[in-house]
Design a protein around this motif. Structure first.
Motif, PDB file in Angstrom:
ATOM      1  N   VAL A 129       7.252 -26.554   4.245  1.00 12.23           N
ATOM      2  CA  VAL A 129       6.157 -25.955   3.480  1.00 12.23           C
ATOM      3  C   VAL A 129       6.594 -24.603   2.915  1.00 12.23           C
ATOM      4  O   VAL A 129       6.352 -24.300   1.741  1.00 12.23           O
ATOM      5  CB  VAL A 129       4.890 -25.811   4.352  1.00 12.23           C
ATOM      6  N   GLN A 130       7.265 -23.818   3.746  1.00 11.93           N
ATOM      7  CA  GLN A 130       7.700 -22.491   3.302  1.00 11.93           C
ATOM      8  C   GLN A 130       8.690 -22.578   2.141  1.00 11.93           C
ATOM      9  O   GLN A 130       8.589 -21.830   1.184  1.00 11.93           O
ATOM     10  CB  GLN A 130       8.312 -21.705   4.472  1.00 11.93           C
ATOM     11  N   SER A 131       9.632 -23.514   2.215  1.00  9.43           N
ATOM     12  CA  SER A 131      10.603 -23.635   1.129  1.00  9.43           C
ATOM     13  C   SER A 131       9.934 -24.159  -0.141  1.00  9.43           C
ATOM     14  O   SER A 131      10.319 -23.784  -1.258  1.00  9.43           O
ATOM     15  CB  SER A 131      11.783 -24.523   1.530  1.00  9.43           C
ATOM     16  N   HIS A 132       8.918 -25.001   0.025  1.00  8.65           N
ATOM     17  CA  HIS A 132       8.168 -25.485  -1.136  1.00  8.65           C
ATOM     18  C   HIS A 132       7.423 -24.328  -1.809  1.00  8.65           C
ATOM     19  O   HIS A 132       7.431 -24.208  -3.043  1.00  8.65           O
ATOM     20  CB  HIS A 132       7.192 -26.581  -0.701  1.00  8.65           C
ATOM     21  N   ILE A 133       6.815 -23.476  -1.010  1.00  7.99           N
ATOM     22  CA  ILE A 133       6.119 -22.305  -1.548  1.00  7.99           C
ATOM     23  C   ILE A 133       7.107 -21.386  -2.263  1.00  7.99           C
ATOM     24  O   ILE A 133       6.817 -20.865  -3.346  1.00  7.99           O
ATOM     25  CB  ILE A 133       5.358 -21.557  -0.433  1.00  7.99           C
ATOM     26  N   GLU A 134       8.272 -21.206  -1.671  1.00  2.00           N
ATOM     27  CA  GLU A 134       9.297 -20.358  -2.295  1.00  2.00           C
ATOM     28  C   GLU A 134       9.757 -20.940  -3.626  1.00  2.00           C
ATOM     29  O   GLU A 134       9.956 -20.207  -4.596  1.00  2.00           O
ATOM     30  CB  GLU A 134      10.479 -20.174  -1.350  1.00  2.00           C
ATOM     31  N   ALA A 135       9.910 -22.258  -3.690  1.00  6.03           N
ATOM     32  CA  ALA A 135      10.316 -22.906  -4.938  1.00  6.03           C
ATOM     33  C   ALA A 135       9.231 -22.735  -6.005  1.00  6.03           C
ATOM     34  O   ALA A 135       9.536 -22.453  -7.174  1.00  6.03           O
ATOM     35  CB  ALA A 135      10.603 -24.385  -4.696  1.00  6.03           C
ATOM     36  N   LEU A 136       7.981 -22.902  -5.604  1.00  6.41           N
ATOM     37  CA  LEU A 136       6.877 -22.725  -6.546  1.00  6.41           C
ATOM     38  C   LEU A 136       6.801 -21.274  -7.025  1.00  6.41           C
ATOM     39  O   LEU A 136       6.557 -21.025  -8.218  1.00  6.41           O
ATOM     40  CB  LEU A 136       5.549 -23.133  -5.901  1.00  6.41           C
ATOM     41  N   THR A 137       7.023 -20.340  -6.124  1.00  2.00           N
ATOM     42  CA  THR A 137       7.002 -18.922  -6.492  1.00  2.00           C
ATOM     43  C   THR A 137       8.120 -18.614  -7.483  1.00  2.00           C
ATOM     44  O   THR A 137       7.911 -17.861  -8.445  1.00  2.00           O
ATOM     45  CB  THR A 137       7.132 -18.047  -5.230  1.00  2.00           C
TER      46      THR A 137
END
Length: 54
Positions: free
Chosen positions: A3-11
């Motif tokens: 989830v954290q890496s997905h959020i980072e990618a979206l950011t």
């Protein structure tokens, strides 16, 4: 993908779109439809980040 890496990618995508928007708006004759499209995509990403984090 966590989830954290997905959020980072979206950011990162959101930041890249912000750069694109900035460059387009600084042109002598910005393309209004492109500006609107970039803003729409930024909002979609922001909404997805909010859904994930809340």
């Amino acid at each position: 993908m966590s989830v954290q890496s997905h959020i980072e990618a979206l950011t990162a995508k959101h930041a890249a779109l912000e750069q694109d928007l900035h460059h387009e708006q600084r042109r002598p004759a910005p393309d209004d439809s492109l500006v609107a499209d970039i803003k729409r995509r930024k909002l979609e990403i922001k909404d997805e980040i909010n859904r994930i984090t809340h």
